[in-house]
Design a protein around this motif. Structure first.
Motif, PDB file in Angstrom:
ATOM      1  N   LEU A 106       0.832  -1.208   0.000  1.00  0.00           N
ATOM      2  CA  LEU A 106       0.000   0.000   0.000  1.00  0.00           C
ATOM      3  C   LEU A 106       0.867   1.258   0.000  1.00  0.00           C
ATOM      4  CD1 LEU A 106      -2.678  -1.108   2.617  1.00  0.00           C
ATOM      5  CD2 LEU A 106      -2.836  -1.210   0.121  1.00  0.00           C
ATOM      6  N   VAL A 107       1.989   1.205   0.735  1.00  0.00           N
ATOM      7  CA  VAL A 107       2.897   2.357   0.759  1.00  0.00           C
ATOM      8  C   VAL A 107       3.510   2.577  -0.616  1.00  0.00           C
ATOM      9  CG1 VAL A 107       5.034   3.251   1.747  1.00  0.00           C
ATOM     10  CG2 VAL A 107       3.396   2.066   3.208  1.00  0.00           C
ATOM     11  N   LEU A 108       3.931   1.489  -1.272  1.00  0.00           N
ATOM     12  CA  LEU A 108       4.569   1.613  -2.581  1.00  0.00           C
ATOM     13  C   LEU A 108       3.569   1.959  -3.689  1.00  0.00           C
ATOM     14  CD1 LEU A 108       7.088  -1.366  -2.409  1.00  0.00           C
ATOM     15  CD2 LEU A 108       7.582   1.080  -2.241  1.00  0.00           C
ATOM     16  N   ALA A 109       2.275   1.868  -3.383  1.00  0.00           N
ATOM     17  CA  ALA A 109       1.278   2.302  -4.362  1.00  0.00           C
ATOM     18  C   ALA A 109       1.263   3.817  -4.507  1.00  0.00           C
ATOM     19  CB  ALA A 109      -0.109   1.804  -3.958  1.00  0.00           C
ATOM     20  N   HIS A 110       1.833   4.532  -3.533  1.00  0.00           N
ATOM     21  CA  HIS A 110       1.949   5.982  -3.616  1.00  0.00           C
ATOM     22  C   HIS A 110       3.137   6.358  -4.504  1.00  0.00           C
ATOM     23  CE1 HIS A 110      -0.534   5.423  -0.037  1.00  0.00           C
ATOM     24  NE2 HIS A 110      -0.945   6.670  -0.194  1.00  0.00           N
ATOM     25  N   PRO A 111       3.190   7.583  -4.972  1.00  0.00           N
ATOM     26  CA  PRO A 111       4.280   7.999  -5.872  1.00  0.00           C
ATOM     27  C   PRO A 111       5.607   8.186  -5.125  1.00  0.00           C
ATOM     28  CG  PRO A 111       2.836   9.851  -5.427  1.00  0.00           C
ATOM     29  CD  PRO A 111       2.179   8.651  -4.806  1.00  0.00           C
ATOM     30  N   ILE A 112       6.183   7.077  -4.675  1.00  0.00           N
ATOM     31  CA  ILE A 112       7.490   7.101  -4.018  1.00  0.00           C
ATOM     32  C   ILE A 112       8.281   5.900  -4.512  1.00  0.00           C
ATOM     33  CG2 ILE A 112       6.553   5.872  -2.026  1.00  0.00           C
ATOM     34  CD1 ILE A 112       8.689   7.247  -0.323  1.00  0.00           C
ATOM     35  N   SER A 113       9.524   6.119  -4.872  1.00  0.00           N
ATOM     36  CA  SER A 113      10.363   5.035  -5.377  1.00  0.00           C
ATOM     37  C   SER A 113      10.857   4.170  -4.224  1.00  0.00           C
ATOM     38  CB  SER A 113      11.555   5.596  -6.150  1.00  0.00           C
ATOM     39  OG  SER A 113      12.420   6.307  -5.282  1.00  0.00           O
ATOM     40  N   ARG A 114      11.266   2.958  -4.556  1.00  0.00           N
ATOM     41  CA  ARG A 114      11.802   2.067  -3.539  1.00  0.00           C
ATOM     42  C   ARG A 114      13.107   2.625  -2.958  1.00  0.00           C
ATOM     43  NH1 ARG A 114      10.849  -4.315  -4.905  1.00  0.00           N
ATOM     44  NH2 ARG A 114       8.671  -4.159  -5.570  1.00  0.00           N
ATOM     45  N   THR A 115      13.875   3.274  -3.794  1.00  0.00           N
ATOM     46  CA  THR A 115      15.149   3.834  -3.318  1.00  0.00           C
ATOM     47  C   THR A 115      14.916   4.892  -2.258  1.00  0.00           C
ATOM     48  OG1 THR A 115      16.248   3.389  -5.423  1.00  0.00           O
ATOM     49  CG2 THR A 115      17.215   5.083  -4.014  1.00  0.00           C
ATOM     50  N   ARG A 116      13.987   5.796  -2.501  1.00  0.00           N
ATOM     51  CA  ARG A 116      13.697   6.844  -1.519  1.00  0.00           C
ATOM     52  C   ARG A 116      13.106   6.258  -0.246  1.00  0.00           C
ATOM     53  NH1 ARG A 116      11.221  11.990  -4.915  1.00  0.00           N
ATOM     54  NH2 ARG A 116      13.092  12.382  -6.186  1.00  0.00           N
ATOM     55  N   LEU A 117      12.243   5.272  -0.395  1.00  0.00           N
ATOM     56  CA  LEU A 117      11.664   4.626   0.782  1.00  0.00           C
ATOM     57  C   LEU A 117      12.753   3.966   1.621  1.00  0.00           C
ATOM     58  CD1 LEU A 117       9.015   3.577   2.250  1.00  0.00           C
ATOM     59  CD2 LEU A 117       9.327   1.510   0.891  1.00  0.00           C
ATOM     60  N   TYR A 118      13.635   3.230   0.963  1.00  0.00           N
ATOM     61  CA  TYR A 118      14.684   2.484   1.681  1.00  0.00           C
ATOM     62  C   TYR A 118      15.634   3.420   2.410  1.00  0.00           C
ATOM     63  CZ  TYR A 118      18.746  -0.512   2.413  1.00  0.00           C
ATOM     64  OH  TYR A 118      19.804  -1.178   2.974  1.00  0.00           O
ATOM     65  N   TRP A 119      16.211   4.380   1.684  1.00  0.00           N
ATOM     66  CA  TRP A 119      17.209   5.253   2.299  1.00  0.00           C
ATOM     67  C   TRP A 119      16.587   6.228   3.290  1.00  0.00           C
ATOM     68  CZ3 TRP A 119      21.858   3.585   2.301  1.00  0.00           C
ATOM     69  CH2 TRP A 119      22.337   2.842   1.239  1.00  0.00           C
ATOM     70  N   GLY A 120      15.341   6.616   3.065  1.00  0.00           N
ATOM     71  CA  GLY A 120      14.671   7.476   4.039  1.00  0.00           C
ATOM     72  C   GLY A 120      14.496   6.775   5.376  1.00  0.00           C
ATOM     73  N   ARG A 121      14.077   5.522   5.326  1.00  0.00           N
ATOM     74  CA  ARG A 121      13.889   4.767   6.573  1.00  0.00           C
ATOM     75  C   ARG A 121      15.224   4.430   7.226  1.00  0.00           C
ATOM     76  NH1 ARG A 121       8.711   0.642   6.080  1.00  0.00           N
ATOM     77  NH2 ARG A 121       7.200   2.236   5.467  1.00  0.00           N
ATOM     78  N   LEU A 122      16.207   4.068   6.432  1.00  0.00           N
ATOM     79  CA  LEU A 122      17.501   3.706   7.012  1.00  0.00           C
ATOM     80  C   LEU A 122      18.162   4.911   7.673  1.00  0.00           C
ATOM     81  CD1 LEU A 122      19.565   1.490   7.471  1.00  0.00           C
ATOM     82  CD2 LEU A 122      20.584   2.052   5.263  1.00  0.00           C
ATOM     83  N   LEU A 123      18.105   6.071   7.030  1.00  0.00           N
ATOM     84  CA  LEU A 123      18.685   7.276   7.625  1.00  0.00           C
ATOM     85  C   LEU A 123      17.941   7.676   8.902  1.00  0.00           C
ATOM     86  CD1 LEU A 123      19.429   9.438   4.454  1.00  0.00           C
ATOM     87  CD2 LEU A 123      21.074   8.245   5.917  1.00  0.00           C
ATOM     88  N   ALA A 124      16.633   7.462   8.931  1.00  0.00           N
ATOM     89  CA  ALA A 124      15.877   7.748  10.155  1.00  0.00           C
ATOM     90  C   ALA A 124      16.309   6.817  11.278  1.00  0.00           C
ATOM     91  CB  ALA A 124      14.380   7.596   9.882  1.00  0.00           C
ATOM     92  N   PHE A 125      16.557   5.560  10.943  1.00  0.00           N
ATOM     93  CA  PHE A 125      17.038   4.604  11.946  1.00  0.00           C
ATOM     94  C   PHE A 125      18.414   5.015  12.477  1.00  0.00           C
ATOM     95  CE2 PHE A 125      19.846   0.900  12.510  1.00  0.00           C
ATOM     96  CZ  PHE A 125      19.291   0.361  13.658  1.00  0.00           C
ATOM     97  N   LEU A 126      19.323   5.403  11.591  1.00  0.00           N
ATOM     98  CA  LEU A 126      20.653   5.842  12.020  1.00  0.00           C
ATOM     99  C   LEU A 126      20.554   7.071  12.917  1.00  0.00           C
ATOM    100  CD1 LEU A 126      22.685   5.449   8.688  1.00  0.00           C
ATOM    101  CD2 LEU A 126      22.589   3.882  10.616  1.00  0.00           C
TER     102      LEU A 126
END
Length: 366
Positions: A106-126
């Motif tokens: 459902l999240v990926l159905a929005h206009p967001i690429s997998r790359t932005r999703l991945y690095w956005g979450r990883l940077l938030a975790f760091l």
């Protein structure tokens, strides 16, 4: 990416606050005990009376009256495992956790690429881990003079840098495993078990010098703990971060090529193994042949089992016993076989089970 970064920060905020409070209380409690330890009379004689195996396992326990020795033994030895288990648990669910809940598609159905999703979450975790370690650092630095620590803020910071590097190593490794293994629970359990096993091996290498050459190939060998106060090994620090980045890149590549599930865990099925797939097809063909021969001899109405044999192999429900067998074997190897091998290599049977062996045969263990 920034929107996903902010969203992940808000999701992890409550966990970060809770763990920060716990670590602040942990630092205040252990820091306040330093004066009491250094003021103890006869502590050197007390340490000399300890068994040599305990002194060797905990390494610098003989330097517990020094700031770096005390912080290493009482604080950084165990906070490494505390932060490590927390970081593994969060990172392993960072992306695949939503997939198992049926939310990622459902999240990926929005206009967001997998790359932005991945690095956005990883940077938030760091960012979250760095903030927790920063608060822990402040909980030691601010009251340090009252506790008797004659250390500068930079000297206090060095062990936390080493702690950050080793935590990122195991957490990104867990993230990578979450894309490879069948479930986040399996990936988190395996990563945590490897971290704890590495911790035990480091301690046992102090007892048995024969293990020391092998420890150079384990990540915790490059974790300095409280001894980083005297000087941080920047080469070790950057190598851990480089391998961390490599794990993150490999996980990113796997995420880009991954087929997103609707929900639930997946499993390793036998049909996906080519050799076993061919064997299964051969068995099904033999069964069909036998059924045809029986029909020619005595025509009977097909029952449900015969109808099942006529289906294509891919129509059958994929077996799940393989997953149970694999999990059982992994548990036996990690928690049963490997500890016994370590004990045997270090020849610590009598040291660990002295009372048990002597109760069976008195005097067998001196």
């Amino acid at each position: 990416m920034f929107a996903e970064y902010k969203h992940t920060i808000s999701r992890l905020r409550s966990q970060a606050v809770g763990w920060s409070i716990g670590l602040v209380l942990y630092g205040l409690l252990l820091g306040s005990m330093y004066d009491a330890v250094t003021a103890m009379k006869g502590i050197d004689e007390l340490l000399k009376s300890y068994p040599q195996e305990i002194l060797a396992f905990f390494g610098g326990i003989t330097e517990i009256t020094t700031p770096w020795g005390y912080l290493d033994i009482e604080y950084f030895t165990f906070i490494n495992l505390i932060i490590g288990i927390f970081a593994i648990g969060v990172c392993v669910n960072l992306i695949v956790g939503d997939e198992e809940k049926g939310l990622l598609d459902l999240v990926l159905a929005h206009p967001i690429s997998r790359t932005r999703l991945y690095w956005g979450r990883l940077l938030a975790f760091l960012t979250m881990i760095a903030a927790i370690l920063l608060i822990s650092w402040l909980s030691l630095v601010i009251p340090s003079k009252a506790y008797g620590f004659d250390l500068s803020p930079i000297e206090f910071l060095r062990p936390f840098l080493s702690l950050f590097a080793i935590s990122m190593f195991f957490s990104t490794f867990a993230l990578l495993l979450s894309f490879v293994l069948t479930s986040t629970r399996f990936a988190g359990t395996l990563s945590g078990a490897m971290m704890v096993l590495n911790f035990l091996l480091i301690g046992l290498s102090g007892i048995n010098p024969d293990l020391e050459p092998f420890m150079k190939f384990t990540p915790m060998h490059y974790y300095q703990g409280g001894y980083a106060i005297n000087g941080l090994e920047w080469g070790w620090f950057f190598w851990l971060l480089i391998i961390t980045l490599l794990f993150a890149l490999l996980a990113w590549i796997l995420f880009l090529k991954r087929d997103i599930r609707v929900s639930g865990e997946h499993s390793w099925q036998l049909p996906e193994i080519s050799l076993l797939h061919r064997v299964e097809e051969g068995i099904m063909q033999v069964k069909r042949l036998i059924i045809e021969m029986v029909r020619k001899i005595k025509p009977v109405k097909m029952n449900r089992k015969e109808e099942a044999f006529d289906r294509k192999p891919e129509d059958h429900k994929k077996p799940t016993w393989f997953n149970v067998l694999l999990a059982a074997l992994t548990f036996i190897v990690v928690f049963c076989v490997m500890p016994l091998i370590i004990i045997d290599l270090t020849d610590q049977w009598c040291n660990l089970f002295n009372g048990f062996f002597n109760s069976i045969s008195p005097g067998v263990c001196p």
